[in-house]
Motif scaffolding. Structure first.
Motif, mmCIF file in Angstrom:
data_model
loop_
_atom_site.group_PDB
_atom_site.id
_atom_site.type_symbol
_atom_site.label_atom_id
_atom_site.label_comp_id
_atom_site.label_asym_id
_atom_site.label_seq_id
_atom_site.Cartn_x
_atom_site.Cartn_y
_atom_site.Cartn_z
ATOM 1 N N LYS A 59 0.862 -1.189 0.000
ATOM 2 C CA LYS A 59 0.000 0.000 0.000
ATOM 3 C C LYS A 59 0.896 1.236 0.000
ATOM 4 N N PRO A 60 0.972 1.940 -1.127
ATOM 5 C CA PRO A 60 1.874 3.096 -1.211
ATOM 6 C C PRO A 60 1.471 4.236 -0.259
ATOM 7 N N LYS A 61 2.427 4.670 0.542
ATOM 8 C CA LYS A 61 2.318 5.842 1.405
ATOM 9 C C LYS A 61 3.691 6.483 1.456
ATOM 10 N N LYS A 62 3.739 7.728 1.844
ATOM 11 C CA LYS A 62 5.019 8.383 2.053
ATOM 12 C C LYS A 62 5.655 7.843 3.326
ATOM 13 N N ILE A 63 6.965 7.999 3.425
ATOM 14 C CA ILE A 63 7.703 7.554 4.606
ATOM 15 C C ILE A 63 8.055 8.778 5.444
ATOM 16 N N PHE A 64 7.728 8.715 6.734
ATOM 17 C CA PHE A 64 8.080 9.756 7.693
ATOM 18 C C PHE A 64 9.269 9.218 8.491
ATOM 19 N N MET A 65 10.412 9.884 8.391
ATOM 20 C CA MET A 65 11.614 9.385 9.054
ATOM 21 C C MET A 65 12.010 10.307 10.201
ATOM 22 N N ASP A 66 12.180 9.731 11.380
ATOM 23 C CA ASP A 66 12.660 10.461 12.547
ATOM 24 C C ASP A 66 14.094 10.027 12.794
ATOM 25 N N ILE A 67 15.007 10.970 12.630
ATOM 26 C CA ILE A 67 16.424 10.697 12.884
ATOM 27 C C ILE A 67 16.768 11.388 14.197
ATOM 28 N N TYR A 68 17.374 10.654 15.105
ATOM 29 C CA TYR A 68 17.596 11.180 16.446
ATOM 30 C C TYR A 68 18.908 10.653 17.018
ATOM 31 N N THR A 69 19.313 11.234 18.129
ATOM 32 C CA THR A 69 20.426 10.718 18.924
ATOM 33 C C THR A 69 19.961 10.636 20.374
ATOM 34 N N THR A 70 20.651 9.867 21.162
ATOM 35 C CA THR A 70 20.248 9.687 22.558
ATOM 36 C C THR A 70 20.577 10.906 23.417
ATOM 37 N N TRP A 71 21.512 11.739 22.972
ATOM 38 C CA TRP A 71 21.922 12.902 23.764
ATOM 39 C C TRP A 71 21.224 14.189 23.349
ATOM 40 N N CYS A 72 20.393 14.162 22.341
ATOM 41 C CA CYS A 72 19.777 15.366 21.782
ATOM 42 C C CYS A 72 18.546 15.772 22.594
ATOM 43 N N GLY A 73 18.577 16.966 23.172
ATOM 44 C CA GLY A 73 17.452 17.474 23.964
ATOM 45 C C GLY A 73 16.183 17.670 23.145
ATOM 46 N N PRO A 74 16.255 18.370 21.988
ATOM 47 C CA PRO A 74 15.046 18.533 21.175
ATOM 48 C C PRO A 74 14.473 17.201 20.683
ATOM 49 N N CYS A 75 15.336 16.216 20.429
ATOM 50 C CA CYS A 75 14.848 14.884 20.021
ATOM 51 C C CYS A 75 14.013 14.257 21.143
ATOM 52 N N LYS A 76 14.479 14.408 22.365
ATOM 53 C CA LYS A 76 13.747 13.865 23.513
ATOM 54 C C LYS A 76 12.415 14.593 23.698
ATOM 55 N N LEU A 77 12.411 15.906 23.460
ATOM 56 C CA LEU A 77 11.166 16.664 23.566
ATOM 57 C C LEU A 77 10.168 16.242 22.491
ATOM 58 N N LEU A 78 10.646 15.960 21.280
ATOM 59 C CA LEU A 78 9.759 15.466 20.230
ATOM 60 C C LEU A 78 9.101 14.160 20.656
ATOM 61 N N ASP A 79 9.904 13.237 21.192
ATOM 62 C CA ASP A 79 9.352 11.958 21.656
ATOM 63 C C ASP A 79 8.347 12.170 22.783
ATOM 64 N N LYS A 80 8.687 13.025 23.728
ATOM 65 C CA LYS A 80 7.844 13.228 24.911
ATOM 66 C C LYS A 80 6.562 13.995 24.598
ATOM 67 N N ASN A 81 6.675 15.086 23.832
ATOM 68 C CA ASN A 81 5.533 15.974 23.632
ATOM 69 C C ASN A 81 4.798 15.754 22.312
ATOM 70 N N THR A 82 5.527 15.691 21.223
ATOM 71 C CA THR A 82 4.889 15.655 19.906
ATOM 72 C C THR A 82 4.463 14.254 19.519
ATOM 73 N N PHE A 83 5.364 13.293 19.610
ATOM 74 C CA PHE A 83 5.054 11.937 19.163
ATOM 75 C C PHE A 83 4.170 11.165 20.136
ATOM 76 N N SER A 84 3.794 11.776 21.243
ATOM 77 C CA SER A 84 2.843 11.158 22.166
ATOM 78 C C SER A 84 1.464 11.817 22.085
ATOM 79 N N ASN A 85 1.342 12.852 21.254
ATOM 80 C CA ASN A 85 0.063 13.545 21.065
ATOM 81 C C ASN A 85 -0.874 12.660 20.240
#
Length: 78
Positions: free
Chosen positions: A37-63
C-alpha cells in the motif's frame, strides 16, 4: 461514591491515552509495506543525547492527534 467513579473514569482515560503510540518501523519494513500500500515515509532521525529529540518523543510523538495523522498518512521510520 461519585468521587470513586470519577477516579475510575480518569484512570481508564489516562491508560488508554498513554497506550497510544506510533508504531515505528525499520526502513526495510516500511519499504515492504509500501509495496503493498503506497504511502510516504516519515523518518525520525535522532540521537540519545539530543534534547530537542527527547522533547519530540515526549511531547509531539505522544500527542494522540499527531499519532493518528502519522499512522494514517505515513509509514513511520525511526
Amino acid at each position: 461514591m461519585k468521587k470513586a467513579i470519577l477516579l475510575l473514569v480518569l484512570f481508564f482515560y489516562a491508560t488508554t491515552v498513554q497506550a497510544q503510540e506510533i508504531a515505528w518501523m525499520s526502513m526495510d519494513q516500511a519499504l515492504l509495506a509500501q509495496q503493498q500500500k503506497p504511502k510516504k515515509i516519515f523518518m525520525d532521525i535522532y540521537t540519545t543525547w539530543c534534547g530537542p529529540c527527547k522533547l519530540l518523543d515526549k511531547n509531539t510523538f505522544s500527542n494522540p492527534y499527531v499519532i493518528a495523522y502519522i499512522s494514517e498518512h505515513f509509514y513511520p521510520v525511526k
